[in-house]
Design an enzyme around this catalytic site. Structure first.
Site, PDB file in Angstrom:
ATOM      1  N   GLU A  63       0.796  -1.224  -0.102  1.00 11.67           N
ATOM      2  CA  GLU A  63       0.104   0.065   0.236  1.00 11.67           C
ATOM      3  C   GLU A  63       0.787   1.324  -0.269  1.00 11.67           C
ATOM      4  O   GLU A  63       1.966   1.298   0.227  1.00 11.67           O
ATOM      5  CB  GLU A  63      -0.846  -0.030   1.337  1.00 11.67           C
ATOM      6  CG  GLU A  63      -0.079   0.139   2.510  1.00 11.67           C
ATOM      7  CD  GLU A  63      -1.100  -0.168   3.853  1.00 11.67           C
ATOM      8  OE1 GLU A  63      -1.967  -0.574   3.654  1.00 11.67           O
ATOM      9  OE2 GLU A  63      -0.314   0.771   4.689  1.00 11.67           O
ATOM     10  N   HIS A  65       0.171   5.914   1.145  1.00  8.77           N
ATOM     11  CA  HIS A  65      -0.744   6.792   1.549  1.00  8.77           C
ATOM     12  C   HIS A  65       0.391   8.059   1.917  1.00  8.77           C
ATOM     13  O   HIS A  65       1.395   7.917   1.745  1.00  8.77           O
ATOM     14  CB  HIS A  65      -1.215   6.207   2.901  1.00  8.77           C
ATOM     15  CG  HIS A  65      -0.263   5.234   4.028  1.00  8.77           C
ATOM     16  ND1 HIS A  65       0.719   5.902   4.295  1.00  8.77           N
ATOM     17  CD2 HIS A  65      -0.728   4.025   4.220  1.00  8.77           C
ATOM     18  CE1 HIS A  65       1.213   4.799   4.998  1.00  8.77           C
ATOM     19  NE2 HIS A  65       0.390   3.626   4.767  1.00  8.77           N
ATOM     20  N   HIS A  69       5.129   6.638   7.988  1.00 13.92           N
ATOM     21  CA  HIS A  69       5.184   5.700   9.043  1.00 13.92           C
ATOM     22  C   HIS A  69       6.626   5.968   9.524  1.00 13.92           C
ATOM     23  O   HIS A  69       7.780   5.859   8.898  1.00 13.92           O
ATOM     24  CB  HIS A  69       5.299   4.056   8.783  1.00 13.92           C
ATOM     25  CG  HIS A  69       3.982   3.750   8.175  1.00 13.92           C
ATOM     26  ND1 HIS A  69       2.825   4.072   9.073  1.00 13.92           N
ATOM     27  CD2 HIS A  69       3.525   3.171   7.218  1.00 13.92           C
ATOM     28  CE1 HIS A  69       1.617   3.521   8.369  1.00 13.92           C
ATOM     29  NE2 HIS A  69       2.338   2.804   7.375  1.00 13.92           N
ATOM     30  N   HIS A 103       4.798   0.483   0.169  1.00  6.07           N
ATOM     31  CA  HIS A 103       5.653  -0.441   1.265  1.00  6.07           C
ATOM     32  C   HIS A 103       4.847  -1.875   1.702  1.00  6.07           C
ATOM     33  O   HIS A 103       3.490  -1.736   1.376  1.00  6.07           O
ATOM     34  CB  HIS A 103       5.671   0.516   2.524  1.00  6.07           C
ATOM     35  CG  HIS A 103       4.624   1.081   2.739  1.00  6.07           C
ATOM     36  ND1 HIS A 103       3.994   2.110   2.632  1.00  6.07           N
ATOM     37  CD2 HIS A 103       3.866   0.646   4.237  1.00  6.07           C
ATOM     38  CE1 HIS A 103       2.985   2.296   3.293  1.00  6.07           C
ATOM     39  NE2 HIS A 103       2.673   1.619   4.155  1.00  6.07           N
ATOM     40  N   CYS A 117       4.887   0.819  14.967  1.00  6.38           N
ATOM     41  CA  CYS A 117       4.766   1.599  13.707  1.00  6.38           C
ATOM     42  C   CYS A 117       3.982   2.954  14.681  1.00  6.38           C
ATOM     43  O   CYS A 117       3.080   2.868  15.247  1.00  6.38           O
ATOM     44  CB  CYS A 117       3.792   1.083  13.144  1.00  6.38           C
ATOM     45  SG  CYS A 117       3.460   2.144  11.545  1.00  6.38           S
TER      46      CYS A 117
HETATM   47 MN    MN Z   1       1.316   1.712   5.626  1.00  7.19          MN
END
Ligand code: MN
Length: 155
Positions: A63, A65, A69, A103, A117
Site C-alpha cells: 500500500e 498513503h 510511518h 511499502h 509503528c
Molecule cells: Mn502503511
C-alpha cells in the site's frame, strides 16, 4: 478506579489492557497472518503507536498513503519494500516510510516479524496499487519477486 499509567509487558509481545486486534478488516485488502495492538491512542497526542506482528511467512498489505510511518523492528527477521527497494530488517532496525512510498513488510519463512509503528492519529486511507502501478512495480525484478498481492497460490 484509577487507570494505572503502566501497562506491564506480558509474555509473547503482549501488554496489559491492550487488545489483540485484527490487522485490518478481512477482505478489505490482501494480507496474511498479522495482528495489531494499539499501544497508545491518546486524546492529547496527535499520533498513535501500534505493534504489529507478522507470523512466519506472512505479510502486510502492499500500500501507500500520504501519511508517513516510523517503524522500529522489535522482534524477529524479515524484509520490507520501501519505494522501489527491498531491505532485510531485524530487531532494533529503524525503518522510515515516506509519504506515498509503496511499502510492504514480510516475515521470513522461519521467523516472526514484530514491529512498532508510529503514525498520525488522523490519516488518509491506504491506497492499493492499480494494475498499471503493479506492472510498474514489477518492472524492478527484485521488487516483482518480493511483493505479495494475495493472488499467489498458498502452496
Ligand atoms: Mn502503511
Amino acid at each position: 478506579m484509577t487507570d494505572s499509567p503502566i501497562r506491564k509487558a506480558q509474555p509473547g509481545f503482549r501488554w496489559e489492557r491492550v487488545d489483540l486486534a485484527r490487522y485490518k478488516q478481512e477482505g478489505s485488502a490482501p494480507f496474511r497472518d498479522i495482528t495489531r495492538q494499539v499501544l497508545f491512542h491518546e486524546h492529547d497526542l496527535p499520533c498513535e503507536w501500534r505493534y504489529f506482528e507478522i507470523a512466519p511467512g506472512g505479510y502486510s498489505t502492499l500500500e501507500r498513503h500520504r501519511h508517513a510511518h516510523a517503524v522500529m523492528i522489535l522482534r524477529g527477521r524479515g524484509r520490507c519494500l520501501v519505494g522501489d527497494q527491498v531491505h532485510a530488517v531485524s530487531a532494533h532496525d529503524l525503518v522510515r516510510v515516506p509519504p506515498l512510498a509503496w511499502h510492504q513488510f514480510r516475515a521470513d519463512a522461519d521467523s516472526p516479524l514484530g514491529f512498532l509503528c508510529l503514525v498520525d492519529k488522523d490519516r488518509d486511507r491506504p491506497q492499493l496499487p492499480d494494475p498499471q502501478e503493479l506492472a510498474a512495480l514489477r518492472r524492478t525484478p527484485q521488487v516483482g519477486a518480493f511483493i505479495r498481492t494475495g493472488d499467489e497460490s498458498r502452496g
